[in-house]
Motif scaffolding. Structure first.
Motif, mmCIF file in Angstrom:
data_model
loop_
_atom_site.group_PDB
_atom_site.id
_atom_site.type_symbol
_atom_site.label_atom_id
_atom_site.label_comp_id
_atom_site.label_asym_id
_atom_site.label_seq_id
_atom_site.Cartn_x
_atom_site.Cartn_y
_atom_site.Cartn_z
ATOM 1 N N ILE A 190 0.822 -1.058 0.135
ATOM 2 C CA ILE A 190 -0.046 0.170 -0.003
ATOM 3 C C ILE A 190 0.821 1.142 -0.021
ATOM 4 O O ILE A 190 2.103 1.140 0.262
ATOM 5 C CB ILE A 190 -1.035 0.101 1.038
ATOM 6 N N ALA A 191 0.176 2.607 -0.383
ATOM 7 C CA ALA A 191 0.837 3.643 -0.426
ATOM 8 C C ALA A 191 1.652 3.974 0.886
ATOM 9 O O ALA A 191 0.981 3.675 1.999
ATOM 10 C CB ALA A 191 0.111 4.653 -0.694
ATOM 11 N N GLN A 192 2.568 4.544 0.699
ATOM 12 C CA GLN A 192 3.621 5.092 1.703
ATOM 13 C C GLN A 192 2.770 6.174 2.805
ATOM 14 O O GLN A 192 2.097 7.058 2.116
ATOM 15 C CB GLN A 192 4.723 5.768 1.456
ATOM 16 N N GLY A 193 2.492 5.850 3.987
ATOM 17 C CA GLY A 193 2.034 6.772 4.548
ATOM 18 C C GLY A 193 0.323 6.447 4.851
ATOM 19 O O GLY A 193 -0.369 7.238 5.386
ATOM 20 N N PRO A 348 18.710 24.619 6.777
ATOM 21 C CA PRO A 348 17.557 24.381 6.034
ATOM 22 C C PRO A 348 16.324 23.817 6.645
ATOM 23 O O PRO A 348 16.595 23.206 7.740
ATOM 24 C CB PRO A 348 18.154 23.589 4.967
ATOM 25 N N ASN A 349 15.311 24.346 6.134
ATOM 26 C CA ASN A 349 13.871 23.817 6.702
ATOM 27 C C ASN A 349 12.930 23.289 5.489
ATOM 28 O O ASN A 349 12.552 24.060 5.010
ATOM 29 C CB ASN A 349 13.429 25.067 7.620
ATOM 30 N N VAL A 350 13.005 22.211 5.263
ATOM 31 C CA VAL A 350 12.096 21.460 4.464
ATOM 32 C C VAL A 350 10.650 21.190 4.779
ATOM 33 O O VAL A 350 10.562 20.476 5.781
ATOM 34 C CB VAL A 350 12.683 20.302 3.658
ATOM 35 N N GLU A 351 9.562 21.712 4.174
ATOM 36 C CA GLU A 351 8.201 21.424 4.633
ATOM 37 C C GLU A 351 7.598 21.070 3.416
ATOM 38 O O GLU A 351 7.474 21.760 2.258
ATOM 39 C CB GLU A 351 7.522 22.930 5.155
ATOM 40 N N ALA A 352 6.480 20.310 3.678
ATOM 41 C CA ALA A 352 5.322 20.116 2.541
ATOM 42 C C ALA A 352 4.341 21.198 2.532
ATOM 43 O O ALA A 352 3.999 21.758 3.593
ATOM 44 C CB ALA A 352 4.715 18.752 2.600
ATOM 45 N N ILE A 353 3.814 21.543 1.301
ATOM 46 C CA ILE A 353 2.731 22.657 1.439
ATOM 47 C C ILE A 353 1.677 21.730 0.518
ATOM 48 O O ILE A 353 1.741 20.979 -0.316
ATOM 49 C CB ILE A 353 3.310 23.767 0.769
ATOM 50 N N ARG A 462 3.058 15.797 9.190
ATOM 51 C CA ARG A 462 2.377 16.973 8.356
ATOM 52 C C ARG A 462 2.275 16.489 7.123
ATOM 53 O O ARG A 462 1.198 16.844 6.198
ATOM 54 C CB ARG A 462 3.245 18.222 8.627
ATOM 55 N N SER A 463 3.177 16.030 6.156
ATOM 56 C CA SER A 463 3.358 15.633 5.151
ATOM 57 C C SER A 463 2.239 14.611 4.753
ATOM 58 O O SER A 463 1.374 14.604 3.716
ATOM 59 C CB SER A 463 4.630 15.155 4.335
#
Length: 544
Positions: A190-193, A348-353, A462-463
């Protein structure tokens, strides 16, 4: 005794020995055929449940008493992608990770790891030579030659008998994607997450903060953010070298840009009662026009037509790229993890939007849903299908999930008072083991132990949350390639669409030329492909 009498006596003795040998052979042959020592299921016969014995206990993977073959491990031969990981060479059963899996599942595993970059080509060559293993991996049943040629085993009766964990942990949407004409032709990962919309936009949040920007909500906001990245020197080197958005060749890894308008070029949509490719949907004209603006204003990578994976990857890790598209789990590993290592002074700060909404569009956003990440297909002539199902059932059990992500308990992880402690130094096989053997979508305890950082773990959660809220319906999940498209590859999204799209984005042709492309595409065979896909949908997915 004279010589003649001696010869007769010797002859009688030899005849007696031969008779005894033949009797023993016949008895052995009858025993093997009768299955009195615990015979395997015939591949054409469903399992018969009885009271007592292993067949009546789906969760019991122990060898049947008196079955010497099972005690030594039921042989299973597999073809797998190496998932671009460095897997130690040599016999698979010499690897401690494989040995542990074999011990837990009562199997003897003969695994051939084929190169990820040309896996499907290698698979075709092996099948063409008659080399077909008991089970092999492909990314979807639509990619399987065995399924297409009726050589895949219907796994439903075996899953019912031997797969309680498979039934428990795999959602119905994933089973639907591997069910054709009422038959379960594969076991899905199944899909990740557990997030079918498995791709997101990632942004350098530290760039946003430095320039005082909010996350974009609309396509207009998105353009404004990219313009600020272009002009505001967010990487702080005094040069105008920022690449606001970067993607890869063949229009790939720009899924959520197209997804602002509810389509993805590599997937199909239901439109006015027909199944059509996303790249000929009317909304594609709007998406290409949007990308044309991005290109003309210097807001997207000028090398979008030629970027290889390695080049694209290097640009992101060189502090040049502000926004890019990737898989949900990528927010921590590789992106946050590797940027922390490469650019520690930049913090650095990587975030999903969330995917911004395209102007004038009101439908679903993001990536087309992919309920299945990959599939395991069993050859219908395999001698031990029940052993294959039991092995995969263990991999998705609670114990198997921890094994796939954390390794062997007591060696690379321990459990104490409900908490898991992970020892990375003792887990040399982490990357390839999880890439090869992971069947589940998300195990929160395991991920938290792996990441071992509250902030990074928050990013991942959050992602996943964003991805679960997004997603464009996928009406043809599991559909094999259209016969017409197979014979005419130019009809696929990697065919003539590539040139037509590039000409619009580069400004060589107006956006209206998209309509001309669609007319030509239909005349070249697209209409026939639409009919084939629509017929398949009506047989397999409509009203189900």
């Amino acid at each position: 005794m004279n010589a003649g009498g001696c010869a007769r006596k010797i002859g009688l003795i030899l005849m007696l020995i031969l008779f005894m040998l033949e009797t023993t052979a016949c008895f052995t042959d009858r025993t093997d055929r009768s299955g009195s020592s615990g015979s395997a299921l015939s591949p054409s016969s469903p399992p018969t449940l009885t009271t007592g014995g292993t067949a009546s206990d789906p969760g019991n993977t122990a060898a049947a008493p008196g079955n010497s073959a099972a005690a030594a491990g039921t042989p299973i031969r597999m073809f797998m992608s190496n998932n671009a990981q460095q897997i130690p060479a040599g016999r698979a059963m010499n690897l401690p990770t494989v040995q542990f899996l074999a011990k837990q599942t009562g199997t003897e595993l003969d695994i051939t790891f084929l190169p990820h970059e040309n896996y499907m080509e290698q698979l075709r060559l092996k099948f063409a030579s008659g080399d077909i293993p008991d089970v092999h991996m492909v990314w979807g049943v639509e990619n399987s030659e065995l399924v297409a040629n009726g050589l895949a085993l219907d796994l439903k009766p075996y899953i019912d008998a031997y797969g309680p964990n498979l039934r428990q942990f795999i959602p119905q949407s994933a089973w639907d994607a591997v069910t054709l004409d009422g038959k379960i032709v594969a076991i899905p990962q199944i899909a990740q997450g557990n997030a079918p919309a498995e791709r997101l936009l990632f942004v350098r949040k530290d760039w946003l903060d430095k320039l005082g920007l909010e996350e974009p909500k609309t396509s207009g906001d998105f353009l404004d953010m990219l313009r600020a990245f272009r002009d505001g020197d967010p990487n702080g080197n005094g040069l105008s070298d920022e690449i606001p958005f970067s993607s890869r060749e063949k229009m790939e890894w720009a899924d959520n840009i197209f997804g602002m308008f509810g389509i993805n070029p590599d997937s199909n949509v239901l439109y006015q009662g027909e199944i059509i490719p996303g790249f000929v949907h009317p909304n594609m004209r709007e998406a290409l026009g949007f990308m044309r603006t991005m290109y003309q204003e210097g807001l997207m990578d000028k090398d979008f037509l030629t970027n290889s994976r390695a080049v694209w990857d290097q640009k992101i890790k060189s502090d040049l790229v502000g926004v890019w598209n990737h898989v949900v789990f990528g927010v921590y590993d590789p992106w946050q993890k590797e940027l922390n290592s490469l650019l520690p002074e930049k913090r650095p700060n990587v975030e999903a939007i969330s995917t911004p909404r395209g102007t004038g569009y009101e439908g679903s956003l993001g990536r087309v849903e992919k309920p299945v990440l990959r599939t395991f297909i069993v050859y219908k002539e395999t001698k031990h299908p029940e052993a294959v199902v039991r092995m995969l059932d263990w991999l998705i059990s609670e114990e198997g999930q921890l094994f796939a992500e954390l390794g062997v308990e007591g060696l690379s992880y321990t459990r104490q008072n409900g908490a898991i402690r992970y020892n990375a130094r003792n887990d040399r096989d982490l990357r390839w083991r999880s890439a090869v053997f992971m069947l589940h979508g998300f195990r929160d305890q395991a991920q938290k132990a792996l990441i071992n950082n509250e902030e990074s773990y928050r990013k991942l959660l959050r992602s996943i949350e964003i991805s679960r809220k997004e997603g464009i319906s996928n009406p043809t999940s599991g559909m094999p390639p259209s016969d017409t498209m197979t014979k005419k590859p130019d009809l696929t999204y990697k065919g003539t669409f590539q040139e037509a799209a590039a000409q619009i984005i580069l400004g060589e042709k107006p956006s209206s030329s998209f309509d001309e492309f669609v007319i030509a595409w239909k005349l070249q065979g697209g209409e026939a492909a639409i009919r084939e896909m629509t017929d398949w949908y009506n047989r397999n997915r409509a009203n189900k």
